[in-house]
Design an enzyme around this catalytic site. Sequence first.
Site, PDB file in Angstrom:
ATOM      1  N   LYS A  29      -1.746   4.822   8.851  1.00  0.00           N
ATOM      2  CA  LYS A  29      -2.716   3.907   8.243  1.00  0.00           C
ATOM      3  C   LYS A  29      -2.729   2.670   9.128  1.00  0.00           C
ATOM      4  CE  LYS A  29      -2.891   3.429   3.594  1.00  0.00           C
ATOM      5  NZ  LYS A  29      -2.276   3.189   2.254  1.00  0.00           N
TER       6      LYS A  29
HETATM    7  O1  LIG Z   1      -2.744   1.558  -0.473  1.00  0.00           O
HETATM    8  C1  LIG Z   1      -3.771   1.253  -1.089  1.00  0.00           C
HETATM    9  C2  LIG Z   1      -3.830   1.092  -2.539  1.00  0.00           C
HETATM   10  O2  LIG Z   1      -4.456   2.206  -3.120  1.00  0.00           O
HETATM   11  C3  LIG Z   1      -4.492  -0.196  -2.928  1.00  0.00           C
HETATM   12  O3  LIG Z   1      -4.616  -0.186  -4.286  1.00  0.00           O
HETATM   13  P1  LIG Z   1      -4.439  -1.525  -5.167  1.00  0.00           P
HETATM   14  O4  LIG Z   1      -5.725  -2.237  -5.174  1.00  0.00           O
HETATM   15  O5  LIG Z   1      -4.062  -0.989  -6.513  1.00  0.00           O
HETATM   16  O6  LIG Z   1      -3.306  -2.320  -4.554  1.00  0.00           O
END
Ligand SMILES: O=C[C@H](O)COP(=O)(O)O
Length: 212
Positions: A83
């Site tokens: 990522k």
């Molecule tokens: O890694 C990415 C996550 O899905 C971001 O989600 P979030 O908005 O709950 O932190």
Amino acid sequence: MIYLDSAFIEEVESAVAMGWVKGVTTNPTLLNKVNLSPEVCLKQLTAICPGELYYQLCARDFPGMVAEASKAREIIGDKIVLKIPATELGFRVTAHLSSSINCSVTAIYSPAQAAIASEAGAKYAIAYVNRATRLLGDGLALVREMSEILKDSKTEILAASLKSPEEVAATLQAGADHLTVPMSILNAMATHELSEKTVAEFTTNGIGITGY
Ligand SMILES: O=C[C@H](O)COP(=O)(O)O
């Protein structure tokens, strides 16, 4: 593909046991919640994850990110998907690494960033749907626009930051190819009160080949 968004070993074991969750996404915040070093945690996750395991680069300069990518690959092996943050630096690193290692560009908030992710050779463009709705007004529009822009590209849309089964469904309708969700949403997606009720009715009234 539906991924679990977690670095907790027990959660990954439960999700993999469901049979329809094939991969796992992590990020620095999730790795920090686990009571293991990131290296040990990633090794354990690699052992139980049947498919792709995403690791987010944390280094803040080009050589550092390239070195970190190589270390992550040593730990995770062929299951790795990097990522890489959707920044000017991240796009340069993606362009450099994407021919030799699967890359995703993460924290995408604009269709233009998705276009660059595609041009840089990313396998996935990760849209932060709920965050985009909260911060910009319409995360689903972001996914729709990304979907149009990427329709002839090899780059697929992975939707993240999803907070309910309804948002998951709307995101898929908007054109997302894949999604990653926490354990609570996986469970919520698999369950419906009326399904439970209907099945209970069959159990009470019916019969099958093994009897009950
Ligand atoms: O890694 C990415 C996550 O899905 C971001 O989600 P979030 O908005 O709950 O932190």
